[in-house]
Design a protein around this motif. Structure first.
Motif, PDB file in Angstrom:
ATOM      1  N   SER A  86       0.834  -1.200   0.000  1.00  0.00           N
ATOM      2  CA  SER A  86       0.000   0.000   0.000  1.00  0.00           C
ATOM      3  C   SER A  86       0.869   1.250   0.000  1.00  0.00           C
ATOM      4  O   SER A  86       0.518   2.263  -0.621  1.00  0.00           O
ATOM      5  CB  SER A  86      -0.924  -0.002   1.228  1.00  0.00           C
ATOM      6  N   TRP A  87       2.009   1.173   0.677  1.00  0.00           N
ATOM      7  CA  TRP A  87       2.959   2.291   0.720  1.00  0.00           C
ATOM      8  C   TRP A  87       4.042   2.143  -0.346  1.00  0.00           C
ATOM      9  O   TRP A  87       4.320   3.070  -1.086  1.00  0.00           O
ATOM     10  CB  TRP A  87       3.614   2.371   2.111  1.00  0.00           C
ATOM     11  N   ASN A  88       4.648   0.961  -0.370  1.00  0.00           N
ATOM     12  CA  ASN A  88       5.761   0.726  -1.283  1.00  0.00           C
ATOM     13  C   ASN A  88       5.242   0.047  -2.554  1.00  0.00           C
ATOM     14  O   ASN A  88       5.192  -1.180  -2.622  1.00  0.00           O
ATOM     15  CB  ASN A  88       6.822  -0.155  -0.617  1.00  0.00           C
ATOM     16  N   GLY A  89       4.837   0.844  -3.506  1.00  0.00           N
ATOM     17  CA  GLY A  89       4.335   0.299  -4.759  1.00  0.00           C
ATOM     18  C   GLY A  89       3.102   1.021  -5.238  1.00  0.00           C
ATOM     19  O   GLY A  89       2.989   1.381  -6.411  1.00  0.00           O
ATOM     20  N   TYR A 140       1.453   3.797  -3.189  1.00  0.00           N
ATOM     21  CA  TYR A 140       1.626   5.215  -2.846  1.00  0.00           C
ATOM     22  C   TYR A 140       2.918   5.746  -3.469  1.00  0.00           C
ATOM     23  O   TYR A 140       2.885   6.598  -4.347  1.00  0.00           O
ATOM     24  CB  TYR A 140       1.612   5.372  -1.328  1.00  0.00           C
ATOM     25  N   ARG A 141       4.058   5.263  -3.026  1.00  0.00           N
ATOM     26  CA  ARG A 141       5.334   5.606  -3.665  1.00  0.00           C
ATOM     27  C   ARG A 141       5.602   4.564  -4.736  1.00  0.00           C
ATOM     28  O   ARG A 141       5.777   3.382  -4.435  1.00  0.00           O
ATOM     29  CB  ARG A 141       6.474   5.639  -2.641  1.00  0.00           C
ATOM     30  N   ARG A 142       5.616   4.996  -5.969  1.00  0.00           N
ATOM     31  CA  ARG A 142       5.708   4.069  -7.095  1.00  0.00           C
ATOM     32  C   ARG A 142       6.851   4.478  -8.012  1.00  0.00           C
ATOM     33  O   ARG A 142       7.021   5.665  -8.305  1.00  0.00           O
ATOM     34  CB  ARG A 142       4.398   4.078  -7.884  1.00  0.00           C
ATOM     35  N   PRO A 143       7.666   3.518  -8.463  1.00  0.00           N
ATOM     36  CA  PRO A 143       8.724   3.856  -9.415  1.00  0.00           C
ATOM     37  C   PRO A 143       8.148   4.587 -10.624  1.00  0.00           C
ATOM     38  O   PRO A 143       7.080   4.221 -11.134  1.00  0.00           O
ATOM     39  CB  PRO A 143       9.291   2.490  -9.807  1.00  0.00           C
ATOM     40  N   ILE A 144       8.844   5.594 -11.071  1.00  0.00           N
ATOM     41  CA  ILE A 144       8.320   6.428 -12.146  1.00  0.00           C
ATOM     42  C   ILE A 144       8.071   5.620 -13.419  1.00  0.00           C
ATOM     43  O   ILE A 144       7.143   5.908 -14.183  1.00  0.00           O
ATOM     44  CB  ILE A 144       9.268   7.620 -12.405  1.00  0.00           C
ATOM     45  N   GLY A 145       8.863   4.588 -13.641  1.00  0.00           N
ATOM     46  CA  GLY A 145       8.671   3.759 -14.829  1.00  0.00           C
ATOM     47  C   GLY A 145       7.434   2.888 -14.764  1.00  0.00           C
ATOM     48  O   GLY A 145       6.988   2.357 -15.786  1.00  0.00           O
ATOM     49  N   LEU A 146       6.856   2.719 -13.566  1.00  0.00           N
ATOM     50  CA  LEU A 146       5.640   1.922 -13.403  1.00  0.00           C
ATOM     51  C   LEU A 146       4.411   2.802 -13.188  1.00  0.00           C
ATOM     52  O   LEU A 146       3.302   2.285 -13.080  1.00  0.00           O
ATOM     53  CB  LEU A 146       5.798   0.956 -12.222  1.00  0.00           C
ATOM     54  N   ALA A 147       4.614   4.092 -13.090  1.00  0.00           N
ATOM     55  CA  ALA A 147       3.497   5.019 -12.885  1.00  0.00           C
ATOM     56  C   ALA A 147       2.982   5.514 -14.231  1.00  0.00           C
ATOM     57  O   ALA A 147       2.949   6.719 -14.516  1.00  0.00           O
ATOM     58  CB  ALA A 147       3.939   6.187 -12.013  1.00  0.00           C
ATOM     59  N   THR A 148       2.575   4.589 -15.084  1.00  0.00           N
ATOM     60  CA  THR A 148       2.104   4.936 -16.423  1.00  0.00           C
ATOM     61  C   THR A 148       0.672   5.456 -16.363  1.00  0.00           C
ATOM     62  O   THR A 148      -0.128   5.032 -15.537  1.00  0.00           O
ATOM     63  CB  THR A 148       2.168   3.708 -17.338  1.00  0.00           C
ATOM     64  N   TYR A 197      10.495  -1.710  -5.390  1.00  0.00           N
ATOM     65  CA  TYR A 197       9.069  -2.038  -5.345  1.00  0.00           C
ATOM     66  C   TYR A 197       8.847  -3.424  -4.746  1.00  0.00           C
ATOM     67  O   TYR A 197       8.065  -3.580  -3.797  1.00  0.00           O
ATOM     68  CB  TYR A 197       8.505  -1.955  -6.772  1.00  0.00           C
ATOM     69  N   GLU A 198       9.495  -4.433  -5.274  1.00  0.00           N
ATOM     70  CA  GLU A 198       9.297  -5.800  -4.773  1.00  0.00           C
ATOM     71  C   GLU A 198      10.391  -6.239  -3.801  1.00  0.00           C
ATOM     72  O   GLU A 198      10.120  -6.937  -2.836  1.00  0.00           O
ATOM     73  CB  GLU A 198       9.222  -6.788  -5.944  1.00  0.00           C
ATOM     74  N   GLY A 199      11.634  -5.830  -4.057  1.00  0.00           N
ATOM     75  CA  GLY A 199      12.733  -6.293  -3.205  1.00  0.00           C
ATOM     76  C   GLY A 199      12.626  -5.788  -1.783  1.00  0.00           C
ATOM     77  O   GLY A 199      12.752  -6.557  -0.827  1.00  0.00           O
ATOM     78  N   LEU A 200      12.383  -4.489  -1.607  1.00  0.00           N
ATOM     79  CA  LEU A 200      12.224  -3.953  -0.265  1.00  0.00           C
ATOM     80  C   LEU A 200      10.957  -4.485   0.382  1.00  0.00           C
ATOM     81  O   LEU A 200      10.929  -4.762   1.588  1.00  0.00           O
ATOM     82  CB  LEU A 200      12.201  -2.425  -0.303  1.00  0.00           C
ATOM     83  N   ASP A 228      19.084  -6.802 -14.629  1.00  0.00           N
ATOM     84  CA  ASP A 228      18.447  -7.273 -15.856  1.00  0.00           C
ATOM     85  C   ASP A 228      17.171  -8.041 -15.569  1.00  0.00           C
ATOM     86  O   ASP A 228      16.247  -8.044 -16.386  1.00  0.00           O
ATOM     87  CB  ASP A 228      19.419  -8.142 -16.654  1.00  0.00           C
ATOM     88  N   THR A 229      17.101  -8.712 -14.412  1.00  0.00           N
ATOM     89  CA  THR A 229      15.872  -9.443 -14.084  1.00  0.00           C
ATOM     90  C   THR A 229      14.728  -8.473 -13.833  1.00  0.00           C
ATOM     91  O   THR A 229      13.564  -8.797 -14.093  1.00  0.00           O
ATOM     92  CB  THR A 229      16.065 -10.354 -12.857  1.00  0.00           C
ATOM     93  N   ALA A 230      15.045  -7.277 -13.323  1.00  0.00           N
ATOM     94  CA  ALA A 230      14.005  -6.271 -13.106  1.00  0.00           C
ATOM     95  C   ALA A 230      13.575  -5.643 -14.431  1.00  0.00           C
ATOM     96  O   ALA A 230      12.381  -5.453 -14.686  1.00  0.00           O
ATOM     97  CB  ALA A 230      14.498  -5.198 -12.141  1.00  0.00           C
ATOM     98  N   ILE A 231      14.556  -5.333 -15.270  1.00  0.00           N
ATOM     99  CA  ILE A 231      14.240  -4.731 -16.572  1.00  0.00           C
ATOM    100  C   ILE A 231      13.383  -5.674 -17.411  1.00  0.00           C
ATOM    101  O   ILE A 231      12.489  -5.248 -18.145  1.00  0.00           O
ATOM    102  CB  ILE A 231      15.540  -4.376 -17.308  1.00  0.00           C
ATOM    103  N   ALA A 232      13.633  -6.976 -17.292  1.00  0.00           N
ATOM    104  CA  ALA A 232      12.925  -7.979 -18.099  1.00  0.00           C
ATOM    105  C   ALA A 232      11.789  -8.639 -17.323  1.00  0.00           C
ATOM    106  O   ALA A 232      11.428  -9.783 -17.598  1.00  0.00           O
ATOM    107  CB  ALA A 232      13.907  -9.038 -18.582  1.00  0.00           C
ATOM    108  N   ALA A 233      11.203  -7.925 -16.373  1.00  0.00           N
ATOM    109  CA  ALA A 233      10.172  -8.523 -15.518  1.00  0.00           C
ATOM    110  C   ALA A 233       9.002  -9.081 -16.317  1.00  0.00           C
ATOM    111  O   ALA A 233       8.449 -10.137 -15.978  1.00  0.00           O
ATOM    112  CB  ALA A 233       9.667  -7.484 -14.515  1.00  0.00           C
ATOM    113  N   GLN A 234       8.603  -8.390 -17.393  1.00  0.00           N
ATOM    114  CA  GLN A 234       7.463  -8.871 -18.181  1.00  0.00           C
ATOM    115  C   GLN A 234       7.717 -10.270 -18.724  1.00  0.00           C
ATOM    116  O   GLN A 234       6.793 -11.076 -18.848  1.00  0.00           O
ATOM    117  CB  GLN A 234       7.171  -7.909 -19.345  1.00  0.00           C
TER     118      GLN A 234
END
Length: 321
Positions: A47-50, A52-60, A75-78, A122-128
């Motif tokens: 609710s907070w990490n993801g 509310y505070r969201r990486p700019i690349g995922l805030a489409t 987002y996921e690691g923390l 690279d695992t994060a960049i290729a998450a899809q």
């Protein structure tokens, strides 16, 4: 809670979709599994990490804009790290069970042999791709490793802050600063890598940019267990599984032989789920989706991960997984 609906954990801003086995909160043989004790804390943290505070690349702003996942280690690691910590703090996991879960995490990470050619970033960049790829061969290719491996890196960051400030500060202070006040209605506040570095430097001045740049982009054979060592622990192995590892196997209906023969078995039909590179199973040419028929008519001895305290003079194991 259902044995008919599969496991799930999907975050939302004010609620989340969480599913586990029917008796997983009342049957200790299931409850001790890390998948159970961290599920609710993990999704609650989102609710907070993801959200509310969201990486700019995922805030489409629409579905036509591709998502960029390079900050999923936050987002996921923390969130994975906080899920494990809050599972213990809330009482969902006993302290010994929490130690077992960390040992299990450390041992599992050692099986991810794709680390020696593919960096964590690279695992994060290729998450899809990672979310949808087949489960077979993942120890060689890596997958969504930004969950578990990043949790180990956040553990290292936490122990670094605690040791440097002599216990005056911890990662809790970062979370209060980055995800805390002001209180408001649900909203999205995007951030980038620079914002993360700046907030960490506010808590404790350090070369956080270099810290994360190195760990996210290096390739190496061994899992990043420096955080365990800094906390006074090291990974060892025993011949008997801990209650946590037994619970994991019961929940997933799998037999884990990763740390001895180097394979996992699906309990239904003894189908080999995956093989760890560089192990006896791999050397024998065993491949995923093969069916185990016999093992030379002999019993095989399993090895299980065990985490020992560096401060324990006798070397007696304090927890195992």
């Amino acid at each position: 809670m259902s044995d008919q609906l599969g496991f799930e954990g999907i975050e939302h801003h004010q609620s989340s979709d969480n599913r586990s086995a029917e008796r997983s909160l009342i049957d200790d043989d299931l409850r001790r599994s890390g998948a159970v004790t961290t599920l609710l804390p993990h999704e609650y943290t989102h609710s907070w990490n993801g959200k509310y505070r969201r990486p700019i690349g995922l805030a489409t702003g629409n579905y036509d804009s591709p998502m960029r996942g390079e900050l999923l280690w936050v987002y996921e690691g923390l969130t994975e790290y906080l899920g494990m910590v809050l599972g213990a703090r809330s009482g969902l996991a006993a302290p010994t069970e929490a130690h077992d879960a960390w040992a299990d995490t450390a041992a599992w990470l050692q099986t991810r042999k794709g680390r020696d050619w593919r960096p964590l970033a690279d695992t994060a960049i290729a998450a899809q791709i990672g979310y949808t790829q087949a489960h077979e061969w993942r120890p060689r290719t890596r997958s969504v490793d930004f969950y578990t491996e990043s949790a180990m890196l956040w553990l290292e960051a936490d122990t670094l802050i605690r040791s440097t400030t002599h216990g005056a500060k911890s990662l809790d202070d970062f979370c209060r600063l980055f995800y805390g006040p002001p209180s408001s209605a649900p909203k999205v506040v995007p951030y980038d890598f620079n914002d993360v570095v700046q907030a960490l430097n506010t808590v404790m001045p350090y070369d956080w940019r270099g810290f994360w740049t190195l760990r996210l982009n290096r390739v190496q054979a061994n899992a990043p267990l420096e955080g365990l060592a800094a906390g006074g622990w090291h990974l060892a192995f025993a011949t008997e599984p801990s209650p946590v590892e037994k619970a994991d196997g019961a929940l997933e209906k799998m037999t884990n032989l990763n740390y001895s023969l180097g394979l996992t078995l699906k309990d239904e039909g003894a189908v080999i789920a995956d093989v760890v590179p560089g192990t006896p199973a791999d050397a024998a040419g065993i491949a995923p989706d093969s069916t185990l028929i016999a093992v030379n008519a002999e019993n095989t001895r399993r090895m299980y991960c065990r985490m020992r305290s560096n401060r324990e003079a006798t070397g007696r194991a304090l927890s195992s997984c």
